[in-house]
Design a protein around this motif. Structure first.
Motif, PDB file in Angstrom:
ATOM      1  N   ARG A 174       0.835  -1.209   0.000  1.00 29.06           N
ATOM      2  CA  ARG A 174       0.000   0.000   0.000  1.00 29.06           C
ATOM      3  C   ARG A 174       0.864   1.251   0.000  1.00 29.06           C
ATOM      4  NH1 ARG A 174      -4.012   3.116  -1.558  1.00 29.06           N
ATOM      5  NH2 ARG A 174      -4.934   4.401   0.086  1.00 29.06           N
ATOM      6  N   LYS A 175       1.877   1.284   0.850  1.00 27.09           N
ATOM      7  CA  LYS A 175       2.748   2.459   0.906  1.00 27.09           C
ATOM      8  C   LYS A 175       3.518   2.627  -0.399  1.00 27.09           C
ATOM      9  CE  LYS A 175       6.104   4.931   3.697  1.00 27.09           C
ATOM     10  NZ  LYS A 175       6.782   5.041   5.011  1.00 27.09           N
ATOM     11  N   ALA A 176       3.891   1.505  -1.026  1.00 25.96           N
ATOM     12  CA  ALA A 176       4.656   1.562  -2.281  1.00 25.96           C
ATOM     13  C   ALA A 176       3.849   2.196  -3.407  1.00 25.96           C
ATOM     14  CB  ALA A 176       5.083   0.151  -2.687  1.00 25.96           C
ATOM     15  N   MET A 177       2.528   2.135  -3.325  1.00 25.61           N
ATOM     16  CA  MET A 177       1.682   2.645  -4.411  1.00 25.61           C
ATOM     17  C   MET A 177       0.899   3.889  -4.018  1.00 25.61           C
ATOM     18  SD  MET A 177       0.234  -0.917  -6.071  1.00 25.61           S
ATOM     19  CE  MET A 177      -0.331  -1.640  -4.523  1.00 25.61           C
ATOM     20  N   LYS A 178       1.039   4.353  -2.802  1.00 29.31           N
ATOM     21  CA  LYS A 178       0.265   5.498  -2.318  1.00 29.31           C
ATOM     22  C   LYS A 178       0.967   6.806  -2.667  1.00 29.31           C
ATOM     23  CE  LYS A 178      -2.067   7.136   1.884  1.00 29.31           C
ATOM     24  NZ  LYS A 178      -2.249   6.898   3.340  1.00 29.31           N
ATOM     25  N   GLY A 179       0.198   7.776  -3.062  1.00 33.43           N
ATOM     26  CA  GLY A 179       0.775   9.078  -3.363  1.00 33.43           C
ATOM     27  C   GLY A 179       1.354   9.147  -4.759  1.00 33.43           C
ATOM     28  N   ILE A 180       2.218  10.135  -4.950  1.00 34.24           N
ATOM     29  CA  ILE A 180       2.824  10.354  -6.260  1.00 34.24           C
ATOM     30  C   ILE A 180       3.983   9.369  -6.460  1.00 34.24           C
ATOM     31  CG2 ILE A 180       4.024  12.008  -7.736  1.00 34.24           C
ATOM     32  CD1 ILE A 180       2.567  14.236  -6.221  1.00 34.24           C
ATOM     33  N   GLY A 181       3.989   8.720  -7.591  1.00 33.55           N
ATOM     34  CA  GLY A 181       5.063   7.788  -7.899  1.00 33.55           C
ATOM     35  C   GLY A 181       4.821   6.412  -7.291  1.00 33.55           C
ATOM     36  N   THR A 182       5.615   5.458  -7.729  1.00 31.43           N
ATOM     37  CA  THR A 182       5.498   4.074  -7.271  1.00 31.43           C
ATOM     38  C   THR A 182       6.866   3.565  -6.838  1.00 31.43           C
ATOM     39  OG1 THR A 182       3.703   3.682  -8.852  1.00 31.43           O
ATOM     40  CG2 THR A 182       4.783   1.740  -7.925  1.00 31.43           C
ATOM     41  N   ASP A 183       6.925   2.890  -5.713  1.00 35.93           N
ATOM     42  CA  ASP A 183       8.172   2.319  -5.212  1.00 35.93           C
ATOM     43  C   ASP A 183       8.260   0.873  -5.702  1.00 35.93           C
ATOM     44  OD1 ASP A 183      10.357   1.395  -3.851  1.00 35.93           O
ATOM     45  OD2 ASP A 183       9.761   2.202  -1.900  1.00 35.93           O
ATOM     46  N   GLU A 184       8.780   0.701  -6.923  1.00 32.71           N
ATOM     47  CA  GLU A 184       8.852  -0.637  -7.514  1.00 32.71           C
ATOM     48  C   GLU A 184       9.762  -1.567  -6.719  1.00 32.71           C
ATOM     49  OE1 GLU A 184       9.227   2.155  -9.247  1.00 32.71           O
ATOM     50  OE2 GLU A 184       7.707   2.166 -10.846  1.00 32.71           O
ATOM     51  N   LYS A 185      10.792  -1.008  -6.105  1.00 33.36           N
ATOM     52  CA  LYS A 185      11.706  -1.847  -5.321  1.00 33.36           C
ATOM     53  C   LYS A 185      10.983  -2.500  -4.146  1.00 33.36           C
ATOM     54  CE  LYS A 185      15.659   1.126  -6.426  1.00 33.36           C
ATOM     55  NZ  LYS A 185      16.669   2.066  -5.868  1.00 33.36           N
ATOM     56  N   ALA A 186      10.133  -1.717  -3.504  1.00 26.52           N
ATOM     57  CA  ALA A 186       9.377  -2.266  -2.379  1.00 26.52           C
ATOM     58  C   ALA A 186       8.415  -3.353  -2.846  1.00 26.52           C
ATOM     59  CB  ALA A 186       8.613  -1.153  -1.666  1.00 26.52           C
ATOM     60  N   ILE A 187       7.808  -3.151  -4.005  1.00 28.68           N
ATOM     61  CA  ILE A 187       6.886  -4.160  -4.552  1.00 28.68           C
ATOM     62  C   ILE A 187       7.634  -5.459  -4.823  1.00 28.68           C
ATOM     63  CG2 ILE A 187       5.444  -4.752  -6.533  1.00 28.68           C
ATOM     64  CD1 ILE A 187       4.699  -1.768  -6.727  1.00 28.68           C
ATOM     65  N   ILE A 188       8.787  -5.348  -5.464  1.00 35.35           N
ATOM     66  CA  ILE A 188       9.585  -6.544  -5.760  1.00 35.35           C
ATOM     67  C   ILE A 188      10.032  -7.226  -4.475  1.00 35.35           C
ATOM     68  CG2 ILE A 188      11.768  -7.368  -6.752  1.00 35.35           C
ATOM     69  CD1 ILE A 188      11.476  -5.107  -8.849  1.00 35.35           C
ATOM     70  N   SER A 189      10.357  -6.417  -3.458  1.00 37.13           N
ATOM     71  CA  SER A 189      10.860  -6.977  -2.204  1.00 37.13           C
ATOM     72  C   SER A 189       9.826  -7.858  -1.517  1.00 37.13           C
ATOM     73  CB  SER A 189      11.297  -5.851  -1.250  1.00 37.13           C
ATOM     74  OG  SER A 189      10.184  -5.225  -0.638  1.00 37.13           O
ATOM     75  N   VAL A 190       8.567  -7.683  -1.850  1.00 42.54           N
ATOM     76  CA  VAL A 190       7.519  -8.546  -1.303  1.00 42.54           C
ATOM     77  C   VAL A 190       7.139  -9.629  -2.302  1.00 42.54           C
ATOM     78  CG1 VAL A 190       5.132  -8.617  -0.509  1.00 42.54           C
ATOM     79  CG2 VAL A 190       6.602  -6.745   0.213  1.00 42.54           C
TER      80      VAL A 190
END
Length: 482
Positions: A174-190
């Protein structure tokens, strides 16, 4: 080389607004939970403890009415201080029910033992939370469970994550996709470090916690082959195979290579489950679609494979394989008779409807087929691949050769398929994703070994040079960098 874009005819089937369908959890039983793998645990600036995991990974859920919602399983991580399997230090995972905030240091436990993606699940027949799996092991899972008992164990690269917590993983995503931009590293880490069963739990938990469908969120925040890979990873295994078969028959032209790859590398039980899922989700009949869309006489072999009648080994036969090798289950006299029939018929007739080739390849187990091909080579003075290449061309030749190669060793065959997906100009991303995802919990580590032995380079090196961006990162996370 092409690295972006959706997979179109060979990706997930598209629904309204181009959204690939996502079914709910199906009690997916992972194959050989206790197997060892040679995996890569990310570290450094890209994948570190900043995401809350020493060696992270994900899971998901969907909304298929025909399959039902499925219950949310409680987190049953090992109790604080409990001994970790595989020689790891005692667990520092918080007691049951505790969650790990995004961005905090790992729970304090040592990472899983080197060479593993995730850690050990509980006893066979139970998932990583200790809940009895339903239904009992079937299809490839049951076949590989028998193989494990009798010493012939396949190895995947992804395994259940030992300190799995669906709530914590949902917060990370949720935090990786919330707000402006996407944290792809965090998504991959899960996502890359959770088993398929765990991903299904994450999908359910994400919707429970945030009232949003995780797959739709991922699709809106990612793109191209990275998005396609994420969707594939969150698909229950049976549904994923069914969707790949659907796209192989309904896309622009029939993808006979994909049909062969799936139908000839799955067990009878898996094929029956895939056909059932195909009908439930796509409101069509798999055999009929193949008959309507496949070309030439070769479709008869595909239809035979759909019957799921190939001879498979019993428990007693697996025991003989463990004790005496493959000869313990081979009928040499029958192999010689089959080889003689193939020789008498002649290579030119093997692709015809009445061919005994069809009867033999569709009705014998892998060890018996290997023996038949060995006997044929002795009688004909040439191996069966040479015979096929001398008399056939085009799709018929490729199809017959694929069937022979699967019989001689599915892992080597899949390694060759991966090689060809990246050979030359351009990349066949559909094949690359399909094999990496579908075999990640089955035998991808063994496929990697076959790849290295045959091509004198690692699968990871090939992927590194032929793909790019987040697509490359997630594939390498699944495959491992060894």
């Amino acid at each position: 080389m092409h690295h972006g874009g959706h997979l179109g005819g060979h990706g997930m089937p598209m629904g309204a607004a181009g959204v690939p369908g996502q079914p709910p959890a199906m009690g997916f039983a992972t194959a050989d939970p206790g197997q060892q793998t040679n995996s890569w645990a990310p570290s450094g600036p890209d994948y570190g403890p900043q995401y809350g995991y020493a060696a992270p990974n994900p899971s998901g859920t969907g909304m298929y009415p025909s399959l039902g919602p499925g219950p949310v399983q409680p987190n049953m991580a090992p109790s604080y201080g409990a001994a970790q399997p595989y020689g790891a230090a005692p667990s520092a995972v918080p007691p049951h029910g505790a969650t790990q905030p995004y961005g905090a240091a790992p729970y304090g436990a040592a990472a899983p033992a080197a060479g593993y993606h995730g850690g050990a699940p509980s006893a066979p027949g139970y998932n990583v939370q200790g809940t009895p799996m339903a239904p009992a092991l079937t299809g490839v899972a049951s076949e590989y469970e028998r193989m494990k008992q009798y010493g012939n164990v396949p190895h995947g690269t992804v395994r259940p994550f030992p300190g799995f917590n669906a709530e914590a993983d949902s917060k990370v995503l949720r935090k990786a996709m919330k707000g402006i931009g996407t944290d792809e590293k965090a998504i991959i880490s899960v996502v890359a470090y959770r088993s398929n069963a765990q991903r299904q739990e994450i999908k359910r938990m994400f919707k429970t916690m945030f009232g949003k469908d995780l797959i739709r969120e991922l699709e809106s925040e990612t793109s191209g082959n990275f998005r396609t890979t994420l969707v594939a990873l969150f698909s229950p295994a049976t549904y994923y195979d069914a969707s790949c078969l659907y796209n192989a028959t309904k896309g622009a032209g029939t993808n006979e290579a994909a049909l062969i790859e799936i139908l000839f590398t799955r067990t009878n039980q898996e094929i029956r489950e895939i056909a059932k899922m195909y009908k439930a989700e796509f409101h069509s009949d798999l055999e009929k679609d193949i008959a309507d869309d496949a070309s030439g006489h070769f479709k008869r072999i595909l239809i035979s494979a759909c019957q799921a009648k190939r001879t498979e080994l019993t428990d007693a036969q697996w025991q003989r394989v463990a004790t005496n090798g493959s000869e313990g289950v081979v009928d040499r006299a029958r192999a010689q008779q089959d080889a003689q029939a193939l020789l008498k018929e002649g290579e030119a007739k093997w692709a015809t409807t009445e061919s005994c080739f069809n009867e033999i390849v569709a009705g014998r187990n892998q060890f018996q087929l290997r023996a038949t091909f060995e006997e044929y080579a002795k009688m004909a003075g040439k191996d069966i691949e040479t015979a096929i290449e001398g008399k056939h061309k085009g799709d018929i030749k490729d199809g017959l050769l694929a069937i022979v190669k699967v019989a001689q060793g599915r892992r080597l065959y899949l390694a060759e398929r991966l090689y060809r997906s990246m050979k030359g100009v351009g990349t066949d991303e559909a094949t690359l994703i399909r094999i990496v995802v579908s075999r990640s919990e089955v035998d991808l580590a063994d496929i990697k070994e076959c790849y290295a032995e045959k091509y004198n380079t690692t699968l990871a090196a090939a992927v590194e040079s032929d793909t790019s961006g987040d697509f490359k990162k997630i594939l390498l996370a699944i495959i491992g960098r060894d």
